[in-house]
Motif scaffolding. Structure first.
Motif, PDB file in Angstrom:
ATOM      1  N   PHE A 124       0.794  -1.158  -0.107  1.00  0.00           N
ATOM      2  CA  PHE A 124      -0.061  -0.002   0.030  1.00  0.00           C
ATOM      3  C   PHE A 124       0.811   1.260   0.238  1.00  0.00           C
ATOM      4  O   PHE A 124       0.478   2.258  -0.782  1.00  0.00           O
ATOM      5  CB  PHE A 124      -0.862  -0.065   1.236  1.00  0.00           C
ATOM      6  N   LEU A 125       1.834   1.438   0.812  1.00  0.00           N
ATOM      7  CA  LEU A 125       2.906   2.493   0.945  1.00  0.00           C
ATOM      8  C   LEU A 125       3.725   2.391  -0.309  1.00  0.00           C
ATOM      9  O   LEU A 125       3.773   3.603  -0.881  1.00  0.00           O
ATOM     10  CB  LEU A 125       3.675   2.269   2.118  1.00  0.00           C
ATOM     11  N   PHE A 126       4.101   1.474  -0.892  1.00  0.00           N
ATOM     12  CA  PHE A 126       4.731   1.395  -2.405  1.00  0.00           C
ATOM     13  C   PHE A 126       3.965   1.993  -3.409  1.00  0.00           C
ATOM     14  O   PHE A 126       4.626   2.845  -4.238  1.00  0.00           O
ATOM     15  CB  PHE A 126       5.219   0.244  -2.601  1.00  0.00           C
ATOM     16  N   SER A 127       2.553   1.746  -3.312  1.00  0.00           N
ATOM     17  CA  SER A 127       1.993   2.535  -4.522  1.00  0.00           C
ATOM     18  C   SER A 127       1.879   3.917  -4.230  1.00  0.00           C
ATOM     19  O   SER A 127       1.613   4.656  -5.265  1.00  0.00           O
ATOM     20  CB  SER A 127       0.415   2.048  -4.156  1.00  0.00           C
ATOM     21  N   PHE A 128       2.324   4.490  -3.010  1.00  0.00           N
ATOM     22  CA  PHE A 128       2.252   6.050  -2.998  1.00  0.00           C
ATOM     23  C   PHE A 128       3.867   6.383  -3.376  1.00  0.00           C
ATOM     24  O   PHE A 128       4.054   7.633  -3.750  1.00  0.00           O
ATOM     25  CB  PHE A 128       2.122   6.374  -1.466  1.00  0.00           C
ATOM     26  N   LEU A 129       4.753   5.615  -2.736  1.00  0.00           N
ATOM     27  CA  LEU A 129       6.260   6.055  -2.880  1.00  0.00           C
ATOM     28  C   LEU A 129       6.921   5.743  -3.890  1.00  0.00           C
ATOM     29  O   LEU A 129       8.154   5.802  -4.161  1.00  0.00           O
ATOM     30  CB  LEU A 129       6.801   5.729  -1.706  1.00  0.00           C
ATOM     31  N   SER A 130       6.460   4.824  -4.678  1.00  0.00           N
ATOM     32  CA  SER A 130       7.062   4.130  -6.230  1.00  0.00           C
ATOM     33  C   SER A 130       7.801   5.308  -6.889  1.00  0.00           C
ATOM     34  O   SER A 130       6.924   6.257  -7.135  1.00  0.00           O
ATOM     35  CB  SER A 130       6.350   3.335  -6.782  1.00  0.00           C
ATOM     36  N   VAL A 131       9.072   5.272  -7.271  1.00  0.00           N
ATOM     37  CA  VAL A 131       9.382   6.427  -8.287  1.00  0.00           C
ATOM     38  C   VAL A 131       8.773   6.655  -9.678  1.00  0.00           C
ATOM     39  O   VAL A 131       8.620   7.724  -9.953  1.00  0.00           O
ATOM     40  CB  VAL A 131      10.800   5.952  -8.355  1.00  0.00           C
ATOM     41  N   PRO A 139      17.352   8.135   3.265  1.00  0.00           N
ATOM     42  CA  PRO A 139      17.074   7.668   4.579  1.00  0.00           C
ATOM     43  C   PRO A 139      16.520   8.750   5.201  1.00  0.00           C
ATOM     44  O   PRO A 139      15.809   8.563   6.339  1.00  0.00           O
ATOM     45  CB  PRO A 139      18.393   7.245   5.044  1.00  0.00           C
ATOM     46  N   ALA A 140      16.822  10.124   4.739  1.00  0.00           N
ATOM     47  CA  ALA A 140      16.301  11.097   5.704  1.00  0.00           C
ATOM     48  C   ALA A 140      14.738  11.101   5.934  1.00  0.00           C
ATOM     49  O   ALA A 140      14.413  11.466   7.036  1.00  0.00           O
ATOM     50  CB  ALA A 140      16.615  12.586   5.157  1.00  0.00           C
ATOM     51  N   TYR A 141      14.020  10.652   5.074  1.00  0.00           N
ATOM     52  CA  TYR A 141      12.627  10.712   5.089  1.00  0.00           C
ATOM     53  C   TYR A 141      11.934   9.545   6.082  1.00  0.00           C
ATOM     54  O   TYR A 141      10.769   9.621   6.646  1.00  0.00           O
ATOM     55  CB  TYR A 141      11.796  10.524   3.812  1.00  0.00           C
ATOM     56  N   TRP A 142      12.730   8.439   6.013  1.00  0.00           N
ATOM     57  CA  TRP A 142      12.145   7.196   6.615  1.00  0.00           C
ATOM     58  C   TRP A 142      11.765   7.488   8.325  1.00  0.00           C
ATOM     59  O   TRP A 142      10.782   6.612   8.844  1.00  0.00           O
ATOM     60  CB  TRP A 142      12.883   6.053   6.276  1.00  0.00           C
ATOM     61  N   PRO A 143      12.452   7.940   8.965  1.00  0.00           N
ATOM     62  CA  PRO A 143      11.890   7.991  10.492  1.00  0.00           C
ATOM     63  C   PRO A 143      10.699   8.695  10.624  1.00  0.00           C
ATOM     64  O   PRO A 143      10.133   7.999  11.360  1.00  0.00           O
ATOM     65  CB  PRO A 143      13.145   9.031  10.930  1.00  0.00           C
ATOM     66  N   TYR A 144      10.217   9.762  10.092  1.00  0.00           N
ATOM     67  CA  TYR A 144       8.776  10.211   9.909  1.00  0.00           C
ATOM     68  C   TYR A 144       8.003   9.305   9.386  1.00  0.00           C
ATOM     69  O   TYR A 144       6.713   9.186   9.668  1.00  0.00           O
ATOM     70  CB  TYR A 144       9.046  11.445   9.069  1.00  0.00           C
ATOM     71  N   ILE A 145       8.313   8.632   8.016  1.00  0.00           N
ATOM     72  CA  ILE A 145       7.512   7.566   7.373  1.00  0.00           C
ATOM     73  C   ILE A 145       7.124   6.407   8.297  1.00  0.00           C
ATOM     74  O   ILE A 145       5.911   6.193   8.525  1.00  0.00           O
ATOM     75  CB  ILE A 145       8.107   7.262   6.032  1.00  0.00           C
ATOM     76  N   LEU A 146       7.898   5.756   9.094  1.00  0.00           N
ATOM     77  CA  LEU A 146       8.060   4.895   9.849  1.00  0.00           C
ATOM     78  C   LEU A 146       7.050   5.258  11.076  1.00  0.00           C
ATOM     79  O   LEU A 146       6.268   4.385  11.530  1.00  0.00           O
ATOM     80  CB  LEU A 146       9.259   3.950  10.213  1.00  0.00           C
ATOM     81  N   LEU A 199       4.803   7.586  11.310  1.00  0.00           N
ATOM     82  CA  LEU A 199       3.446   7.773  10.692  1.00  0.00           C
ATOM     83  C   LEU A 199       2.739   6.479  10.408  1.00  0.00           C
ATOM     84  O   LEU A 199       1.604   6.345  10.825  1.00  0.00           O
ATOM     85  CB  LEU A 199       3.496   8.673   9.623  1.00  0.00           C
ATOM     86  N   VAL A 200       3.424   5.780   9.796  1.00  0.00           N
ATOM     87  CA  VAL A 200       2.693   4.269   9.470  1.00  0.00           C
ATOM     88  C   VAL A 200       2.613   3.494  10.777  1.00  0.00           C
ATOM     89  O   VAL A 200       1.204   2.891  10.660  1.00  0.00           O
ATOM     90  CB  VAL A 200       3.686   3.360   8.398  1.00  0.00           C
ATOM     91  N   ASN A 201       3.236   3.525  11.730  1.00  0.00           N
ATOM     92  CA  ASN A 201       2.928   2.753  12.874  1.00  0.00           C
ATOM     93  C   ASN A 201       1.921   3.287  13.727  1.00  0.00           C
ATOM     94  O   ASN A 201       0.871   2.871  14.174  1.00  0.00           O
ATOM     95  CB  ASN A 201       4.154   2.822  13.774  1.00  0.00           C
ATOM     96  N   LEU A 202       1.604   4.756  13.599  1.00  0.00           N
ATOM     97  CA  LEU A 202       0.755   5.494  14.256  1.00  0.00           C
ATOM     98  C   LEU A 202      -0.757   5.005  13.583  1.00  0.00           C
ATOM     99  O   LEU A 202      -1.657   5.048  14.097  1.00  0.00           O
ATOM    100  CB  LEU A 202       0.908   6.853  14.444  1.00  0.00           C
ATOM    101  N   TRP A 203      -0.625   5.274  12.173  1.00  0.00           N
ATOM    102  CA  TRP A 203      -1.807   5.021  11.397  1.00  0.00           C
ATOM    103  C   TRP A 203      -2.324   3.596  11.679  1.00  0.00           C
ATOM    104  O   TRP A 203      -3.452   3.339  11.755  1.00  0.00           O
ATOM    105  CB  TRP A 203      -1.603   4.984   9.990  1.00  0.00           C
ATOM    106  N   LYS A 204      -1.508   2.521  11.984  1.00  0.00           N
ATOM    107  CA  LYS A 204      -2.089   1.205  11.982  1.00  0.00           C
ATOM    108  C   LYS A 204      -2.321   0.889  13.626  1.00  0.00           C
ATOM    109  O   LYS A 204      -3.012   0.065  13.645  1.00  0.00           O
ATOM    110  CB  LYS A 204      -0.680   0.223  11.615  1.00  0.00           C
ATOM    111  N   GLY A 205      -1.676   1.448  14.467  1.00  0.00           N
ATOM    112  CA  GLY A 205      -2.064   1.227  15.987  1.00  0.00           C
ATOM    113  C   GLY A 205      -2.887   1.979  16.814  1.00  0.00           C
ATOM    114  O   GLY A 205      -3.206   1.605  17.878  1.00  0.00           O
ATOM    115  N   VAL A 206      -3.082   3.351  16.512  1.00  0.00           N
ATOM    116  CA  VAL A 206      -3.685   4.145  17.201  1.00  0.00           C
ATOM    117  C   VAL A 206      -5.296   3.729  17.502  1.00  0.00           C
ATOM    118  O   VAL A 206      -5.742   3.949  18.352  1.00  0.00           O
ATOM    119  CB  VAL A 206      -3.589   5.816  16.699  1.00  0.00           C
ATOM    120  N   GLY A 207      -5.835   3.184  16.385  1.00  0.00           N
ATOM    121  CA  GLY A 207      -7.194   2.912  16.204  1.00  0.00           C
ATOM    122  C   GLY A 207      -7.273   1.810  17.553  1.00  0.00           C
ATOM    123  O   GLY A 207      -8.456   2.228  18.154  1.00  0.00           O
ATOM    124  N   TYR A 208      -6.294   0.837  17.575  1.00  0.00           N
ATOM    125  CA  TYR A 208      -6.764  -0.292  18.731  1.00  0.00           C
ATOM    126  C   TYR A 208      -6.666   0.146  19.908  1.00  0.00           C
ATOM    127  O   TYR A 208      -7.211   0.136  20.783  1.00  0.00           O
ATOM    128  CB  TYR A 208      -5.570  -1.533  18.257  1.00  0.00           C
TER     129      TYR A 208
END
Length: 309
Positions: free
Chosen positions: A133-140, A163-170, A172-181
């Protein structure tokens, strides 16, 4: 003995409810504990079976632990594991509490359930699905974000090589997946608050913000503390799927995506050293236990009622 049997009979309904969880922990947490001895041995498979392999393997002391502590990447993987988990705990707790309060304040129960279901759904998605799902957004070439940047006259970004973008991406993705639970857990605690407190506050002229600050948050504070203490116990454990599947195991991103779990997995693939992976798991468990005990002692010193035990 008779008194014990009476207590068991009186609480048989509750005991049956916890039985599946007790059996699960017995089979998958307590019975495998003797296998931790592999961390101190040079494990070699024996034809006579697993137990014979453990018994006949040579003792190596703490040699298996050297793989983690004497590696050139030791500082990086420990730093990444700690900082990511710290961000997950702090931001996850804050956002979960905020979302739980918002859901509780929604007047329409129908819409509240719809929002709650929508937030809860990502928790059930595997990290493999999330990675695609994320690759569909970030594919070159065909990524949604790069197409949007191109439409705005900007250059494409090679997300999987920066690499500079990935601390923020990871994060955000973790929060998107886990905050609801997590928000559902806090929402259950909020629903359990006696409505008379809110009614008394309304009579005294308290607004919504005052009710949240003076009633809701103090009542769910024990739940927040307990879940935070438990989360701190796993601060040396990283979500393997998040750090391996989502960045697609890209070597260019290792400086910011390599954590203890992925490092051990890659080392196990290369060397096949089972003792090393067992040592890493034992190290994470022992450190987690110590952190839980220390954190709980601090909480108990401040307020005994909010302590885990």
């Amino acid at each position: 003995m008779g008194r014990t049997l009476k207590k068991l009979n009186r609480n048989k309904t509750f005991l049956l409810m916890v039985l599946p969880g007790a059996v699960y922990f017995l089979l998958f947490s307590y019975l495998p504990m003797p296998g931790a001895i592999i961390a101190f041995k040079e494990y070699r498979f024996d034809r006579d079976g697993f137990l014979a392999s453990i018994w006949r393997s040579k003792w190596t002391g703490f040699k298996n632990f050297e793989f983690l502590f004497q590696s050139e990447d030791a500082y990086i993987i420990v730093r990444n594991t700690l900082l990511y988990n710290f961000a997950f705990i702090v931001l996850g707790t804050v956002l979960s509490v905020i979302m739980a309060v918002i859901l509780h304040e929604i007047v329409s129960r129908r819409w509240a359930k719809i929002y709650q279901t929508g937030m809860f759904l990502p928790y059930f998605l595997s990290w493999v699905i999330v990675s695609y799902f994320l690759f569909s957004f970030l594919s070159v070439d065909r990524g949604v974000l790069n197409q949007a940047l191109t439409a705005l006259g900007m250059e494409r970004v090679s997300w999987y090589a920066e690499p500079a973008y990935w601390p923020y991406i990871l994060v955000l993705v973790n929060l998107w997946k886990g905050v609801g639970y997590s928000s559902v857990v806090y929402l259950a605690a909020i629903i359990g608050i006696d409505k008379s407190y809110y009614e008394a506050a309304m009579i005294d002229g308290a607004g919504k913000w005052q009710q949240i600050w003076s009633i809701t948050l103090p009542f769910i504070r024990p739940m927040i503390i307990i879940l935070t203490v438990l989360a701190i116990g796993g601060i040396f454990r990283a979500d393997f799927g998040l750090f391996y599947q989502v960045p697609r195991n890209t070597g260019a991103l290792f400086p910011v995506t390599n954590v203890i779990d992925t490092y051990v997995y890659r080392g196990l693939k290369v060397t096949g050293n089972i003792g090393m992976s067992t040592a890493a798991g034992l190290y994470q468990s022992v450190v987690g236990l110590v952190l839980v005990l220390v954190t709980n002692a601090v909480v108990k010193r401040i307020n005994k009622e909010n302590a885990l035990f």
